[in-house]
Design a protein around this motif. Sequence first.
Motif, mmCIF file in Angstrom:
data_model
loop_
_atom_site.group_PDB
_atom_site.id
_atom_site.type_symbol
_atom_site.label_atom_id
_atom_site.label_comp_id
_atom_site.label_asym_id
_atom_site.label_seq_id
_atom_site.Cartn_x
_atom_site.Cartn_y
_atom_site.Cartn_z
ATOM 1 N N GLU A 6 0.833 -1.195 0.000
ATOM 2 C CA GLU A 6 0.000 0.000 0.000
ATOM 3 C C GLU A 6 0.874 1.255 0.000
ATOM 4 O O GLU A 6 0.607 2.221 -0.737
ATOM 5 C CB GLU A 6 -0.912 -0.022 1.220
ATOM 6 C CG GLU A 6 -2.130 0.849 1.050
ATOM 7 C CD GLU A 6 -3.089 0.683 2.203
ATOM 8 O OE1 GLU A 6 -3.216 -0.437 2.712
ATOM 9 O OE2 GLU A 6 -3.686 1.692 2.596
ATOM 10 N N VAL A 9 2.381 1.693 -3.506
ATOM 11 C CA VAL A 9 1.408 2.229 -4.467
ATOM 12 C C VAL A 9 1.142 3.706 -4.197
ATOM 13 O O VAL A 9 1.132 4.534 -5.114
ATOM 14 C CB VAL A 9 0.098 1.411 -4.410
ATOM 15 C CG1 VAL A 9 -0.987 2.075 -5.208
ATOM 16 C CG2 VAL A 9 0.330 0.030 -4.944
ATOM 17 N N SER A 10 0.983 4.065 -2.904
ATOM 18 C CA SER A 10 0.687 5.462 -2.588
ATOM 19 C C SER A 10 1.830 6.368 -2.999
ATOM 20 O O SER A 10 1.619 7.429 -3.601
ATOM 21 C CB SER A 10 0.433 5.616 -1.087
ATOM 22 O OG SER A 10 -0.479 4.661 -0.669
ATOM 23 N N LEU A 13 1.921 6.818 -6.719
ATOM 24 C CA LEU A 13 0.842 7.699 -7.196
ATOM 25 C C LEU A 13 1.189 9.160 -6.963
ATOM 26 O O LEU A 13 1.114 9.999 -7.880
ATOM 27 C CB LEU A 13 -0.466 7.361 -6.491
ATOM 28 C CG LEU A 13 -1.232 6.138 -6.956
ATOM 29 C CD1 LEU A 13 -2.467 5.962 -6.129
ATOM 30 C CD2 LEU A 13 -1.597 6.296 -8.411
ATOM 31 N N ILE A 51 2.301 6.350 -12.489
ATOM 32 C CA ILE A 51 0.921 6.062 -12.092
ATOM 33 C C ILE A 51 0.455 4.720 -12.660
ATOM 34 O O ILE A 51 -0.215 3.933 -11.985
ATOM 35 C CB ILE A 51 0.007 7.213 -12.534
ATOM 36 C CG1 ILE A 51 0.313 8.431 -11.661
ATOM 37 C CG2 ILE A 51 -1.445 6.851 -12.392
ATOM 38 C CD1 ILE A 51 -0.460 9.634 -12.001
ATOM 39 N N LEU A 52 0.886 4.415 -13.896
ATOM 40 C CA LEU A 52 0.485 3.138 -14.496
ATOM 41 C C LEU A 52 1.131 1.966 -13.761
ATOM 42 O O LEU A 52 0.497 0.925 -13.579
ATOM 43 C CB LEU A 52 0.874 3.127 -15.978
ATOM 44 C CG LEU A 52 0.010 4.020 -16.852
ATOM 45 C CD1 LEU A 52 0.627 4.205 -18.212
ATOM 46 C CD2 LEU A 52 -1.363 3.415 -17.011
ATOM 47 N N ALA A 54 1.902 1.945 -10.587
ATOM 48 C CA ALA A 54 1.150 1.823 -9.339
ATOM 49 C C ALA A 54 -0.144 1.062 -9.564
ATOM 50 O O ALA A 54 -0.486 0.149 -8.796
ATOM 51 C CB ALA A 54 0.851 3.212 -8.781
ATOM 52 N N SER A 55 -0.847 1.402 -10.666
ATOM 53 C CA SER A 55 -2.095 0.719 -10.975
ATOM 54 C C SER A 55 -1.866 -0.770 -11.238
ATOM 55 O O SER A 55 -2.659 -1.623 -10.830
ATOM 56 C CB SER A 55 -2.735 1.394 -12.184
ATOM 57 O OG SER A 55 -3.564 0.515 -12.866
ATOM 58 N N PHE A 58 -1.383 -2.497 -7.927
ATOM 59 C CA PHE A 58 -2.666 -2.542 -7.207
ATOM 60 C C PHE A 58 -3.563 -3.646 -7.754
ATOM 61 O O PHE A 58 -4.088 -4.469 -7.000
ATOM 62 C CB PHE A 58 -3.352 -1.180 -7.328
ATOM 63 C CG PHE A 58 -4.677 -1.097 -6.649
ATOM 64 C CD1 PHE A 58 -4.759 -0.868 -5.287
ATOM 65 C CD2 PHE A 58 -5.851 -1.253 -7.364
ATOM 66 C CE1 PHE A 58 -5.972 -0.797 -4.652
ATOM 67 C CE2 PHE A 58 -7.070 -1.182 -6.741
ATOM 68 C CZ PHE A 58 -7.127 -0.955 -5.381
ATOM 69 N N PHE A 59 -3.710 -3.700 -9.078
ATOM 70 C CA PHE A 59 -4.641 -4.691 -9.627
ATOM 71 C C PHE A 59 -4.065 -6.097 -9.589
ATOM 72 O O PHE A 59 -4.820 -7.065 -9.510
ATOM 73 C CB PHE A 59 -5.065 -4.301 -11.044
ATOM 74 C CG PHE A 59 -6.072 -3.198 -11.048
ATOM 75 C CD1 PHE A 59 -7.298 -3.372 -10.452
ATOM 76 C CD2 PHE A 59 -5.780 -1.974 -11.599
ATOM 77 C CE1 PHE A 59 -8.228 -2.349 -10.420
ATOM 78 C CE2 PHE A 59 -6.692 -0.954 -11.584
ATOM 79 C CZ PHE A 59 -7.921 -1.142 -10.992
ATOM 80 N N GLU A 70 -1.107 -2.678 -18.047
ATOM 81 C CA GLU A 70 -0.680 -1.282 -18.068
ATOM 82 C C GLU A 70 0.689 -1.106 -18.725
ATOM 83 O O GLU A 70 1.013 -0.016 -19.190
ATOM 84 C CB GLU A 70 -0.666 -0.703 -16.655
ATOM 85 C CG GLU A 70 -2.007 -0.186 -16.205
ATOM 86 C CD GLU A 70 -2.875 -1.273 -15.642
ATOM 87 O OE1 GLU A 70 -2.444 -2.431 -15.678
ATOM 88 O OE2 GLU A 70 -3.977 -0.962 -15.170
#
Lengths: 121, 89, 166
Positions: A6, A9-10, A13, A51-52, A54-55, A58-59, A70
């Motif tokens: 987490e 990812v944060s 972002l 950002i991609l 991070a996404s 996350f997924f 991504e």
Amino acid sequence: MSVFLEVVVSVLLVFGSIIMLIGSIGLAKLPDYFTRLHAPTKASTLGVACILVASMIFFSVQLGHVNLKEVLITMFLLITAPVAAHMLGKAGLHYKVKMIDSTKNQHLAKKAYLQQHPDDK
Amino acid sequence: MLTYAILIACALICCALALNAWRLIIGPTTPDRIIAVDTMYINSIALIILLGIHQGSAIYYESALLIALLGFVSTSAFCKYLLRGDIIE
Amino acid sequence: MDKLRKFVWFPTPYHSVLLWLVWQILHDFSRGHMVLGAVFAIVIPWIVAPLSEEAAVAKKPIKALMYTFRLLIDIAVSNYDVAKRVLQSNRSLKPAFIAVPLDIKDPVPLTIFTSSVSLTPGTVSVELSDDRKWLYVHVLHLEDEQALIKLIKDRYEAPLKEIFGC
């Protein structure tokens, strides 16, 4: 989702969006067309790549399997950003946009313009 | 923590979009406006991806990919139009 | 109409692998899509290969991978550089145009070279001369012209020449 992922990812972002904001500040602030060309092509590309990524992390965690979709957008943007910048530079030369006076070697820009328009002396 | 990170990122990207819109409005030349549009589509990809993370659904990925493809095509079409006065020769 | 080409099973092997990989990434590596992607990766090059022209192929894949990694690091460095210049006062900027002499002529290495120049610290390639001998580059902040040209040539053009063997 574990705390470590987490945090990763944060951080990605926020970092990515800060870089994109710097790119846009450059676009709004820099003095002439060709210097404005620098900021978005570099900063926005790296920002959206962060950002991609991070996404992607996350997924991958949320869906429970490896999710690399991504990467496609990231690769596409990395390949097309310099091409778009080159075309924009060509269009700027053709349009004879104003340069700030401290630009060195302005005769090279003139030469490149004359090459696009051989009959325009 | 992730919720706050998404909120901060959204705010920063919206500021970036506002700055691009400012450049789009004041110009001063057409190529400047094309750069602004080019940066705007990259920023909107990031915004859509953030919306996807916020709602926890992976279906927004396709729209981001489409915006990336169409954005590049439109930028090159704009440049081609400026360079030649025509898109398809 | 030129003479019929001899039938080849894999006219463009790199592109076949790339097509298969992209199909897998889009469909999350399920077994049915592995077969379908393989069929596409074999059939589509048969149709498309006669349309494409001869292009240079990387002769040293490992060197190419190392080049890619160095490029990624350079992109990060260049972002730091540009961000610093953007956020500082813009009065002291010394933008300039420079002309970089080119040694490579093939379209594919030339495209990779210009893209690398655009993505790295403070330089954007703007125009290519008609005879492909000069690349006009815009620099955000120029200190020493000759040193920059030498850096670009040593860092990006020399490895590309080695990779593509031209």
